[in-house]
Design a protein around this motif. Structure first.
Motif, PDB file in Angstrom:
ATOM      1  N   UNK A  94      12.225 -77.706  13.578  1.00 23.59           N
ATOM      2  CA  UNK A  94      10.850 -77.393  13.962  1.00 23.59           C
ATOM      3  C   UNK A  94       9.907 -78.234  13.111  1.00 23.59           C
ATOM      4  N   UNK A  95       9.094 -79.055  13.788  1.00 27.65           N
ATOM      5  CA  UNK A  95       8.105 -79.891  13.109  1.00 27.65           C
ATOM      6  C   UNK A  95       8.727 -80.763  12.019  1.00 27.65           C
ATOM      7  N   UNK A  96       9.920 -81.297  12.303  1.00 24.17           N
ATOM      8  CA  UNK A  96      10.561 -82.203  11.367  1.00 24.17           C
ATOM      9  C   UNK A  96      11.336 -81.541  10.256  1.00 24.17           C
ATOM     10  N   UNK A  97      11.425 -80.219  10.266  1.00 21.83           N
ATOM     11  CA  UNK A  97      12.158 -79.491   9.235  1.00 21.83           C
ATOM     12  C   UNK A  97      13.349 -78.760   9.859  1.00 21.83           C
ATOM     13  N   UNK A  98      14.498 -78.822   9.192  1.00 24.41           N
ATOM     14  CA  UNK A  98      15.632 -78.043   9.667  1.00 24.41           C
ATOM     15  C   UNK A  98      15.416 -76.596   9.263  1.00 24.41           C
ATOM     16  N   UNK A 236      14.098 -87.970  16.451  1.00 27.26           N
ATOM     17  CA  UNK A 236      13.554 -86.660  16.834  1.00 27.26           C
ATOM     18  C   UNK A 236      12.932 -85.969  15.629  1.00 27.26           C
ATOM     19  N   UNK A 237      13.602 -86.034  14.497  1.00 25.67           N
ATOM     20  CA  UNK A 237      13.075 -85.400  13.287  1.00 25.67           C
ATOM     21  C   UNK A 237      11.758 -86.047  12.879  1.00 25.67           C
ATOM     22  N   UNK A 238      11.702 -87.378  12.902  1.00 21.67           N
ATOM     23  CA  UNK A 238      10.485 -88.071  12.496  1.00 21.67           C
ATOM     24  C   UNK A 238       9.338 -87.807  13.464  1.00 21.67           C
ATOM     25  N   UNK A 239       9.661 -87.515  14.721  1.00 24.67           N
ATOM     26  CA  UNK A 239       8.613 -87.219  15.703  1.00 24.67           C
ATOM     27  C   UNK A 239       8.006 -85.839  15.511  1.00 24.67           C
ATOM     28  N   UNK A 240       8.658 -85.010  14.702  1.00 23.18           N
ATOM     29  CA  UNK A 240       8.153 -83.667  14.374  1.00 23.18           C
ATOM     30  C   UNK A 240       7.869 -82.835  15.625  1.00 23.18           C
ATOM     31  N   UNK A 241       8.865 -82.801  16.506  1.00 23.65           N
ATOM     32  CA  UNK A 241       8.724 -81.984  17.704  1.00 23.65           C
ATOM     33  C   UNK A 241       8.644 -80.512  17.321  1.00 23.65           C
ATOM     34  N   UNK A 242       7.987 -79.711  18.143  1.00 22.74           N
ATOM     35  CA  UNK A 242       7.901 -78.289  17.812  1.00 22.74           C
ATOM     36  C   UNK A 242       9.254 -77.592  17.794  1.00 22.74           C
ATOM     37  N   UNK A 243      10.223 -78.148  18.544  1.00 24.33           N
ATOM     38  CA  UNK A 243      11.542 -77.520  18.596  1.00 24.33           C
ATOM     39  C   UNK A 243      12.560 -78.556  19.047  1.00 24.33           C
ATOM     40  N   UNK A 244      13.738 -78.515  18.445  1.00 25.15           N
ATOM     41  CA  UNK A 244      14.853 -79.367  18.864  1.00 25.15           C
ATOM     42  C   UNK A 244      16.141 -78.774  18.320  1.00 25.15           C
ATOM     43  N   UNK A 245      17.233 -79.067  19.008  1.00 29.80           N
ATOM     44  CA  UNK A 245      18.567 -78.689  18.555  1.00 29.80           C
ATOM     45  C   UNK A 245      19.412 -79.957  18.516  1.00 29.80           C
TER      46      UNK A 245
END
Length: 271
Positions: A94-98, A236-245
């Protein structure tokens, strides 16, 4: 001394996935010899077109095997597989943070997620082993080391980042053979992107990988670097998406597809 084949090498993909669904956590290097392994990245649908463009622009690091439509959690690459449960470990972002590392993400899945499956270098490891090329990380019982480099990917809108590489020490006299074997499998990253001095690609210390575990080189070994699918995760992490898996690095989906050096055409992006 070369790597001794572990019992997991003969485990069928279906059985491996069942064991992971039951809660077994293990990095998948050395599992299910002869079958293609895959990275997983799932993002909200509104980011999928740009992320697909990023992958297409960087095929060496991000060889697309399948793009699974929004909300789906199955793939033709693995009959009966549940992408929410059948990998050994997942990371939630979430937002670039695990924010979590889990063995099951079914309760987090929704109709908005589009999933990308990318080729993995674990696919070619049995071919190296068969050719007498040692796999030091398997000998030492650790995950393969992975590093961020100073090589930049071609960006696509908000998705940018470095090429991530995996490293395997290879005896100097076997480097050319390792390159020859792996170049025949572009869907598993193909030939090495660099051989020799880590500093030339911006890797400062082999003993401090960004992902995975450090591996000891033997006398006469040279570090050999292959592009790695964690590259897409980094974007994906650098893009700081609101959510990703994503998969946890080294903990892959084992598919039912055979790894054939001459069968590169069977892996095509699902549009």
């Amino acid at each position: 001394m070369f790597t001794r084949q572990r019992p997991e090498a003969q485990t069928s993909p279906r059985e491996a996935r069942a064991r992971f669904r039951d809660g077994l956590v293990a990095h998948t290097s050395g599992w299910s010899h002869g079958y293609v392994q895959a990275n997983l990245v799932s993002v909200p649908r509104r980011y999928a077109i740009s992320l697909r463009r990023f992958a297409v622009r960087n095929p060496r690091a991000c060889p697309l095997l399948d793009v699974v439509g929004a909300g789906r959690f199955t793939t033709d690459l693995a009959e009966g597989a549940d992408l929410r449960r059948d990998l050994p470990a997942y990371q939630v972002w979430s937002r670039g943070q695990m924010v979590a590392e889990r063995t099951d993400v079914a309760d987090l899945w929704d109709r908005d997620l589009v999933t990308f499956l990318l080729g993995c270098s674990f696919t070619f490891e049995p071919l190296l082993e068969r050719a007498g090329i040692p796999l030091r990380h398997q000998e030492q019982g650790v995950n393969v080391p992975m590093y961020r480099t100073d090589r930049k990917c071609l960006g696509a809108r908000r998705f940018r980042g470095p090429v991530v590489v995996s490293m395997r020490p290879v005896p100097t006299d076997l480097v050319a053979r390792a390159a020859q074997i792996t170049m025949e499998l572009p869907f598993a990253h193909g030939a090495p992107v660099h051989v020799g001095s880590p500093a030339m690609i911006g890797v400062r210390d082999l003993a401090k990988p960004d992902f995975g575990d450090p591996v000891r080189l033997h006398d006469g070994d040279v570090p050999v670097f292959w592009a790695c699918g964690v590259t897409l995760q980094e974007a994906v992490v650098k893009a700081k998406l609101p959510f990703a898996i994503t998969h946890a690095p080294g903990h892959m989906l084992i598919t039912d597809r055979r790894a054939r050096a001459t069968d590169t055409g069977e892996f095509r992006t699902v549009r």
